[in-house]
Scaffold this motif. Structure first.
Motif, PDB file in Angstrom:
ATOM      1  N   THR A 122     -56.155  71.977  82.110  1.00 30.05           N
ATOM      2  CA  THR A 122     -56.533  72.450  80.783  1.00 30.05           C
ATOM      3  C   THR A 122     -57.743  71.663  80.319  1.00 30.05           C
ATOM      4  OG1 THR A 122     -55.856  72.696  78.454  1.00 30.05           O
ATOM      5  CG2 THR A 122     -54.888  70.872  79.676  1.00 30.05           C
ATOM      6  N   ARG A 123     -58.504  72.246  79.444  1.00 32.33           N
ATOM      7  CA  ARG A 123     -59.660  71.556  78.850  1.00 32.33           C
ATOM      8  C   ARG A 123     -59.286  70.903  77.523  1.00 32.33           C
ATOM      9  NH1 ARG A 123     -61.272  71.994  83.386  1.00 32.33           N
ATOM     10  NH2 ARG A 123     -62.976  73.319  84.129  1.00 32.33           N
ATOM     11  N   THR A 124     -58.016  71.022  77.133  1.00 27.61           N
ATOM     12  CA  THR A 124     -57.616  70.528  75.806  1.00 27.61           C
ATOM     13  C   THR A 124     -56.353  69.675  75.872  1.00 27.61           C
ATOM     14  OG1 THR A 124     -56.400  72.593  75.402  1.00 27.61           O
ATOM     15  CG2 THR A 124     -58.668  72.472  74.597  1.00 27.61           C
ATOM     16  N   PRO A 141     -57.934  64.967  91.019  1.00 24.09           N
ATOM     17  CA  PRO A 141     -58.108  64.009  89.920  1.00 24.09           C
ATOM     18  C   PRO A 141     -59.229  64.368  88.959  1.00 24.09           C
ATOM     19  CG  PRO A 141     -59.048  63.126  91.926  1.00 24.09           C
ATOM     20  CD  PRO A 141     -58.380  64.409  92.306  1.00 24.09           C
ATOM     21  N   SER A 142     -60.197  65.139  89.429  1.00 24.42           N
ATOM     22  CA  SER A 142     -61.324  65.501  88.573  1.00 24.42           C
ATOM     23  C   SER A 142     -61.862  66.860  88.980  1.00 24.42           C
ATOM     24  CB  SER A 142     -62.440  64.453  88.663  1.00 24.42           C
ATOM     25  OG  SER A 142     -62.953  64.388  89.991  1.00 24.42           O
ATOM     26  N   GLY A 143     -62.629  67.446  88.082  1.00 20.39           N
ATOM     27  CA  GLY A 143     -63.249  68.735  88.345  1.00 20.39           C
ATOM     28  C   GLY A 143     -64.672  68.729  87.834  1.00 20.39           C
ATOM     29  N   PRO A 144     -65.502  69.652  88.339  1.00 22.23           N
ATOM     30  CA  PRO A 144     -66.912  69.677  87.936  1.00 22.23           C
ATOM     31  C   PRO A 144     -67.122  70.421  86.627  1.00 22.23           C
ATOM     32  CG  PRO A 144     -66.489  71.384  89.545  1.00 22.23           C
ATOM     33  CD  PRO A 144     -65.193  70.655  89.366  1.00 22.23           C
ATOM     34  N   SER A 145     -68.190  70.083  85.957  1.00 23.35           N
ATOM     35  CA  SER A 145     -68.657  70.840  84.797  1.00 23.35           C
ATOM     36  C   SER A 145     -70.169  70.701  84.750  1.00 23.35           C
ATOM     37  CB  SER A 145     -68.034  70.326  83.494  1.00 23.35           C
ATOM     38  OG  SER A 145     -68.668  69.140  83.070  1.00 23.35           O
ATOM     39  N   GLY A 187     -71.014  67.124  84.035  1.00 24.36           N
ATOM     40  CA  GLY A 187     -70.484  66.060  84.885  1.00 24.36           C
ATOM     41  C   GLY A 187     -68.998  66.229  85.123  1.00 24.36           C
ATOM     42  N   LEU A 188     -68.365  65.181  85.673  1.00 18.39           N
ATOM     43  CA  LEU A 188     -66.950  65.249  86.001  1.00 18.39           C
ATOM     44  C   LEU A 188     -66.065  65.333  84.766  1.00 18.39           C
ATOM     45  CD1 LEU A 188     -66.594  62.618  88.876  1.00 18.39           C
ATOM     46  CD2 LEU A 188     -66.656  65.104  89.077  1.00 18.39           C
ATOM     47  N   LEU A 189     -64.948  66.062  84.940  1.00 15.28           N
ATOM     48  CA  LEU A 189     -63.915  66.144  83.913  1.00 15.28           C
ATOM     49  C   LEU A 189     -62.597  65.669  84.518  1.00 15.28           C
ATOM     50  CD1 LEU A 189     -64.570  69.719  82.454  1.00 15.28           C
ATOM     51  CD2 LEU A 189     -65.023  67.560  81.297  1.00 15.28           C
ATOM     52  N   PRO A 190     -61.761  64.964  83.733  1.00 19.62           N
ATOM     53  CA  PRO A 190     -60.435  64.612  84.253  1.00 19.62           C
ATOM     54  C   PRO A 190     -59.636  65.879  84.491  1.00 19.62           C
ATOM     55  CG  PRO A 190     -60.578  64.157  81.901  1.00 19.62           C
ATOM     56  CD  PRO A 190     -61.961  64.509  82.350  1.00 19.62           C
ATOM     57  N   THR A 223     -55.920  67.677  86.653  1.00 22.58           N
ATOM     58  CA  THR A 223     -54.461  67.556  86.664  1.00 22.58           C
ATOM     59  C   THR A 223     -53.978  66.238  87.256  1.00 22.58           C
ATOM     60  OG1 THR A 223     -54.386  69.951  86.961  1.00 22.58           O
ATOM     61  CG2 THR A 223     -52.341  68.751  87.323  1.00 22.58           C
ATOM     62  N   GLY A 224     -54.557  65.843  88.383  1.00 20.99           N
ATOM     63  CA  GLY A 224     -54.117  64.624  89.038  1.00 20.99           C
ATOM     64  C   GLY A 224     -54.290  63.383  88.187  1.00 20.99           C
ATOM     65  N   ALA A 225     -55.359  63.339  87.393  1.00 21.93           N
ATOM     66  CA  ALA A 225     -55.605  62.179  86.536  1.00 21.93           C
ATOM     67  C   ALA A 225     -54.562  62.093  85.423  1.00 21.93           C
ATOM     68  CB  ALA A 225     -57.012  62.260  85.944  1.00 21.93           C
ATOM     69  N   ILE A 226     -54.239  63.233  84.827  1.00 21.57           N
ATOM     70  CA  ILE A 226     -53.233  63.236  83.754  1.00 21.57           C
ATOM     71  C   ILE A 226     -51.848  62.968  84.339  1.00 21.57           C
ATOM     72  CG2 ILE A 226     -52.271  64.550  81.844  1.00 21.57           C
ATOM     73  CD1 ILE A 226     -55.274  63.791  81.611  1.00 21.57           C
ATOM     74  N   ALA A 227     -51.593  63.484  85.527  1.00 15.80           N
ATOM     75  CA  ALA A 227     -50.309  63.216  86.188  1.00 15.80           C
ATOM     76  C   ALA A 227     -50.138  61.723  86.432  1.00 15.80           C
ATOM     77  CB  ALA A 227     -50.226  63.981  87.495  1.00 15.80           C
ATOM     78  N   ALA A 228     -51.220  61.048  86.820  1.00 16.34           N
ATOM     79  CA  ALA A 228     -51.153  59.605  87.069  1.00 16.34           C
ATOM     80  C   ALA A 228     -50.792  58.843  85.793  1.00 16.34           C
ATOM     81  CB  ALA A 228     -52.486  59.113  87.624  1.00 16.34           C
ATOM     82  N   LEU A 229     -51.343  59.297  84.677  1.00 12.14           N
ATOM     83  CA  LEU A 229     -51.026  58.671  83.387  1.00 12.14           C
ATOM     84  C   LEU A 229     -49.532  58.824  83.077  1.00 12.14           C
ATOM     85  CD1 LEU A 229     -53.097  59.194  80.118  1.00 12.14           C
ATOM     86  CD2 LEU A 229     -50.616  59.244  80.087  1.00 12.14           C
ATOM     87  N   ILE A 230     -49.017  60.041  83.268  1.00 13.70           N
ATOM     88  CA  ILE A 230     -47.603  60.306  82.971  1.00 13.70           C
ATOM     89  C   ILE A 230     -46.702  59.524  83.931  1.00 13.70           C
ATOM     90  CG2 ILE A 230     -45.822  62.106  82.961  1.00 13.70           C
ATOM     91  CD1 ILE A 230     -48.015  64.077  82.044  1.00 13.70           C
ATOM     92  N   THR A 231     -47.101  59.458  85.196  1.00 10.85           N
ATOM     93  CA  THR A 231     -46.320  58.699  86.176  1.00 10.85           C
ATOM     94  C   THR A 231     -46.291  57.218  85.830  1.00 10.85           C
ATOM     95  OG1 THR A 231     -46.729  60.257  87.977  1.00 10.85           O
ATOM     96  CG2 THR A 231     -46.220  57.993  88.603  1.00 10.85           C
ATOM     97  N   ARG A 232     -47.422  56.685  85.394  1.00  8.72           N
ATOM     98  CA  ARG A 232     -47.477  55.262  85.027  1.00  8.72           C
ATOM     99  C   ARG A 232     -46.536  54.960  83.863  1.00  8.72           C
ATOM    100  NH1 ARG A 232     -51.191  51.104  86.168  1.00  8.72           N
ATOM    101  NH2 ARG A 232     -50.169  49.181  85.505  1.00  8.72           N
ATOM    102  N   ALA A 233     -46.416  55.923  82.949  1.00 11.61           N
ATOM    103  CA  ALA A 233     -45.567  55.723  81.772  1.00 11.61           C
ATOM    104  C   ALA A 233     -44.087  55.919  82.064  1.00 11.61           C
ATOM    105  CB  ALA A 233     -45.994  56.679  80.652  1.00 11.61           C
ATOM    106  N   THR A 234     -43.773  56.791  83.044  1.00 13.75           N
ATOM    107  CA  THR A 234     -42.370  57.149  83.297  1.00 13.75           C
ATOM    108  C   THR A 234     -41.809  56.586  84.603  1.00 13.75           C
ATOM    109  OG1 THR A 234     -43.001  59.188  84.447  1.00 13.75           O
ATOM    110  CG2 THR A 234     -42.642  59.331  82.048  1.00 13.75           C
ATOM    111  N   GLY A 235     -42.704  56.265  85.544  1.00 15.13           N
ATOM    112  CA  GLY A 235     -42.251  55.874  86.872  1.00 15.13           C
ATOM    113  C   GLY A 235     -41.838  57.053  87.730  1.00 15.13           C
ATOM    114  N   VAL A 236     -42.089  58.263  87.268  1.00 11.53           N
ATOM    115  CA  VAL A 236     -41.697  59.483  87.984  1.00 11.53           C
ATOM    116  C   VAL A 236     -42.931  60.167  88.555  1.00 11.53           C
ATOM    117  CG1 VAL A 236     -40.595  61.749  87.783  1.00 11.53           C
ATOM    118  CG2 VAL A 236     -39.704  59.802  86.469  1.00 11.53           C
ATOM    119  N   GLU A 237     -42.922  60.379  89.858  1.00  9.71           N
ATOM    120  CA  GLU A 237     -44.015  61.098  90.518  1.00  9.71           C
ATOM    121  C   GLU A 237     -43.766  62.599  90.418  1.00  9.71           C
ATOM    122  OE1 GLU A 237     -46.728  60.078  92.121  1.00  9.71           O
ATOM    123  OE2 GLU A 237     -46.414  57.900  92.249  1.00  9.71           O
ATOM    124  N   PRO A 238     -44.814  63.401  90.194  1.00  8.06           N
ATOM    125  CA  PRO A 238     -44.616  64.853  90.169  1.00  8.06           C
ATOM    126  C   PRO A 238     -44.532  65.416  91.572  1.00  8.06           C
ATOM    127  CG  PRO A 238     -46.929  64.371  89.883  1.00  8.06           C
ATOM    128  CD  PRO A 238     -46.223  63.035  89.928  1.00  8.06           C
TER     129      PRO A 238
END
Length: 266
Positions: A124-126, A152-156, A159-162, A164-179
């Protein structure tokens, strides 16, 4: 390719193979036109879960490429199919856009933030801090964590945009759960695509521009693979990987003459 088996079906990535940003890569329209003239099965694959197949068809048409809506397979569609197979008529809290929510609705999933079976993360862009926080709390409370793809990133254009993988890493760091990632490089994406067009891995080729997603997932699904150098992977980077494509070409234009050659093999 020295393999003498004929090729009856083709899978191809979209960005970096057929289009770059909003512009068609030379040879892309000719490649798809030749497949249709020979009545060969094909699917255009993308890890991008933002858009529906109808949206993507319109985008490709604007670039001068004509692809039927039912010949487009996204990580959102593969994710919806996977969840429907695992837990039919379930519920999900979704961080994503129309491509993902529409796919989940179409298989009978309910969008809910109250004890959902799954938290499903897509592109998502939002992304909002509030939505990410909600996802973290639901996963911590026991909801299963699914993501459409690990990019982890996509083109625009800026330049680069964060991604799905980047946001997943944030959620994993907070929960300890890998998607569980459904899209490429998971070979599940390839198998679901093959099943959709009733194709067999032995007679199918995957075309991509990324060694770490397109080529490895094709390889693990038992497909022959072609890397084009119009996208993410350069010729110098190919040798750094512990696996190799069946063939490396400059662009999709170089694949066009191969279609007739492979189709004639027996």
């Amino acid at each position: 390719m020295t393999d003498k088996r004929e090729v009856r079906t083709w899978l191809t990535d979209m960005d970096g193979v057929l289009v770059h940003e909003e512009h068609a890569i030379p040879g892309a329209a000719d490649f798809l036109r030749r497949l249709q003239e020979l009545d060969l099965g094909f699917l255009v694959l993308t890890n991008n879960s933002i858009y529906t197949p109808r949206d993507l068809r319109a985008r490709l048409q604007a670039s001068g490429i004509d692809v039927p809506e039912d010949a487009i397979w996204t990580s959102a569609l593969a994710t919806a199919q996977f969840l429907n197979d695992q837990r039919p008529n379930g519920s999900a809290y979704v961080l994503g856009e129309a491509g993902l929510t529409t796919a989940l609705h179409d298989v009978g999933y309910i969008m809910s933030s109250r004890e959902p079976d799954y938290v499903v993360l897509g592109e998502t862009r939002t992304y909002s801090f509030e939505a990410i926080t909600k996802a973290i709390r639901l996963i911590a409370a026991g909801s299963r964590f699914i993501a459409t793809n690990p990019d982890p990133s996509g083109p625009s254009t800026d330049g680069l945009l964060p991604a799905t993988g980047a946001i997943a890493a944030l959620i994993t760091r907070a929960t300890g759960v890998e998607p569980y990632y459904v899209g490429k490089p998971n070979p599940l994406m390839m198998r679901s695509a093959l099943n959709r067009i009733q194709a067999h891995s032995e007679t199918t080729v995957m075309i991509g521009d990324r060694m770490d997603t397109d080529i490895v997932s094709g390889l693990e699904a038992g497909l022959r693979t072609i890397l084009v150098l119009t996208g993410s992977t350069s010729a110098a980077q190919v040798a750094r990987h512990p696996f190799v494509p069946t063939r490396v070409v400059d662009s999709i234009a170089d694949v066009v003459p191969l279609v007739d050659e492979f189709a004639a093999r027996d």
